[in-house]
Design a protein around this motif. Structure first.
Motif, PDB file in Angstrom:
ATOM      1  N   UNK A 218      -2.165  17.013  -2.662  1.00 36.22           N
ATOM      2  CA  UNK A 218      -1.175  16.942  -3.719  1.00 36.22           C
ATOM      3  C   UNK A 218      -0.862  15.602  -4.119  1.00 36.22           C
ATOM      4  N   UNK A 219      -0.722  14.596  -3.261  1.00 30.76           N
ATOM      5  CA  UNK A 219      -0.667  13.040  -3.677  1.00 30.76           C
ATOM      6  C   UNK A 219      -1.828  12.891  -4.700  1.00 30.76           C
ATOM      7  N   UNK A 220      -3.023  13.162  -4.468  1.00 30.08           N
ATOM      8  CA  UNK A 220      -3.898  13.055  -5.595  1.00 30.08           C
ATOM      9  C   UNK A 220      -3.595  13.634  -6.966  1.00 30.08           C
ATOM     10  N   UNK A 221      -3.076  14.696  -6.898  1.00 29.71           N
ATOM     11  CA  UNK A 221      -2.538  15.437  -8.104  1.00 29.71           C
ATOM     12  C   UNK A 221      -1.444  14.672  -8.829  1.00 29.71           C
TER      13      UNK A 221
ATOM     14  N   UNK B  14      -1.195  -2.385  -6.721  1.00 25.72           N
ATOM     15  CA  UNK B  14      -1.082  -2.127  -5.354  1.00 25.72           C
ATOM     16  C   UNK B  14      -2.223  -0.976  -4.959  1.00 25.72           C
ATOM     17  N   UNK B  15      -2.395  -0.910  -3.625  1.00 22.98           N
ATOM     18  CA  UNK B  15      -3.337   0.032  -3.154  1.00 22.98           C
ATOM     19  C   UNK B  15      -2.500   1.236  -3.087  1.00 22.98           C
ATOM     20  N   UNK B  16      -2.876   2.404  -3.800  1.00 22.37           N
ATOM     21  CA  UNK B  16      -2.534   3.595  -3.702  1.00 22.37           C
ATOM     22  C   UNK B  16      -3.501   4.719  -3.391  1.00 22.37           C
ATOM     23  N   UNK B  17      -3.213   5.568  -2.336  1.00 19.65           N
ATOM     24  CA  UNK B  17      -3.824   6.433  -1.777  1.00 19.65           C
ATOM     25  C   UNK B  17      -3.068   7.851  -1.985  1.00 19.65           C
ATOM     26  N   UNK B  18      -3.835   8.906  -2.659  1.00 19.50           N
ATOM     27  CA  UNK B  18      -3.148  10.162  -2.793  1.00 19.50           C
ATOM     28  C   UNK B  18      -4.092  11.048  -1.834  1.00 19.50           C
ATOM     29  N   UNK B  19      -3.384  12.013  -1.019  1.00 15.96           N
ATOM     30  CA  UNK B  19      -4.166  12.966  -0.463  1.00 15.96           C
ATOM     31  C   UNK B  19      -3.493  14.407  -0.684  1.00 15.96           C
TER      32      UNK B  19
ATOM     33  N   UNK C  44       0.973  -1.145  -0.186  1.00 15.23           N
ATOM     34  CA  UNK C  44      -0.016   0.248   0.038  1.00 15.23           C
ATOM     35  C   UNK C  44       0.941   1.299   0.036  1.00 15.23           C
ATOM     36  N   UNK C  45       0.723   2.028  -0.837  1.00 20.25           N
ATOM     37  CA  UNK C  45       1.318   3.108  -1.185  1.00 20.25           C
ATOM     38  C   UNK C  45       0.554   4.535  -0.712  1.00 20.25           C
ATOM     39  N   UNK C  46       0.904   5.497   0.292  1.00 26.63           N
ATOM     40  CA  UNK C  46       0.351   6.587   0.598  1.00 26.63           C
ATOM     41  C   UNK C  46       1.088   7.932  -0.107  1.00 26.63           C
ATOM     42  N   UNK C  47       0.658   8.664  -0.743  1.00 19.43           N
ATOM     43  CA  UNK C  47       1.340   9.735  -1.280  1.00 19.43           C
ATOM     44  C   UNK C  47       0.834  10.847  -0.692  1.00 19.43           C
ATOM     45  N   UNK C  48       1.348  11.782   0.318  1.00 24.89           N
ATOM     46  CA  UNK C  48       1.007  12.855   0.986  1.00 24.89           C
ATOM     47  C   UNK C  48       1.066  14.151   0.045  1.00 24.89           C
ATOM     48  N   UNK C  49       0.484  15.257   0.935  1.00 30.05           N
ATOM     49  CA  UNK C  49       0.642  16.691   0.163  1.00 30.05           C
ATOM     50  C   UNK C  49       1.828  17.247   0.585  1.00 30.05           C
ATOM     51  N   UNK C  50       1.899  18.548  -0.359  1.00 32.71           N
ATOM     52  CA  UNK C  50       3.077  19.427  -0.173  1.00 32.71           C
ATOM     53  C   UNK C  50       2.828  20.777  -0.778  1.00 32.71           C
TER      54      UNK C  50
END
Length: 126
Positions: free
Chosen positions: A88-91, A81-86, A47-53
């Motif tokens: 900026x991560x969603x961008x 894989x499970x990928x969640x963007x929060x 699982x990958x979580x991509x955070x903001x910035x």
């Protein structure tokens, strides 16, 4: 489950997500991109979580790790894989999948559902 998160700036971390991860007995690892940590391989996580910035996702000259990060995101999605963007991560997810990201008319803060349609390669925010 092995969860890995990508953190772009020191002041935007997982918050209560890390607490929830602990209650689920998931292992948690991170890459602090602002500290020049190396990116993991896609085999290092489930699982990958991509955070903001605070940077723009297209500022690859100023933040050269954005190129490899987008490649990792795309590969993780392609390997189911499970990928969640929060935020900026969603961008970054949208860009990694070939969509253009642009400034909206109104400032957006909060959680929104994002759907990816594999058959049309479209990303939709209902």
């Amino acid at each position: 489950m092995r969860v890995h998160y990508l953190q772009h700036v020191p002041f935007e971390g997982l918050g209560t997500i890390s607490t929830w991860m602990a209650t689920q007995n998931h292992s948690l690892s991170s890459t602090k991109l602002y500290a020049n940590d190396p990116l993991p391989t896609v085999n290092d996580f489930d699982w990958l979580i991509v955070l903001g910035g605070s940077m723009n996702i297209y500022e690859e000259e100023q933040y050269p790790w954005l190129i490899a990060e987008k490649q990792l995101i795309k590969q993780a999605i392609e390997e189911d894989k499970i990928v969640l963007g929060i935020c900026q991560g969603a961008q970054l997810i949208a860009d990694a999948l070939g969509s253009k990201v642009y400034a909206g008319q109104h400032k957006e803060i909060g959680w929104f559902l994002i759907e990816y349609n594999r058959s049309s390669s479209a990303i939709r925010c209902p």
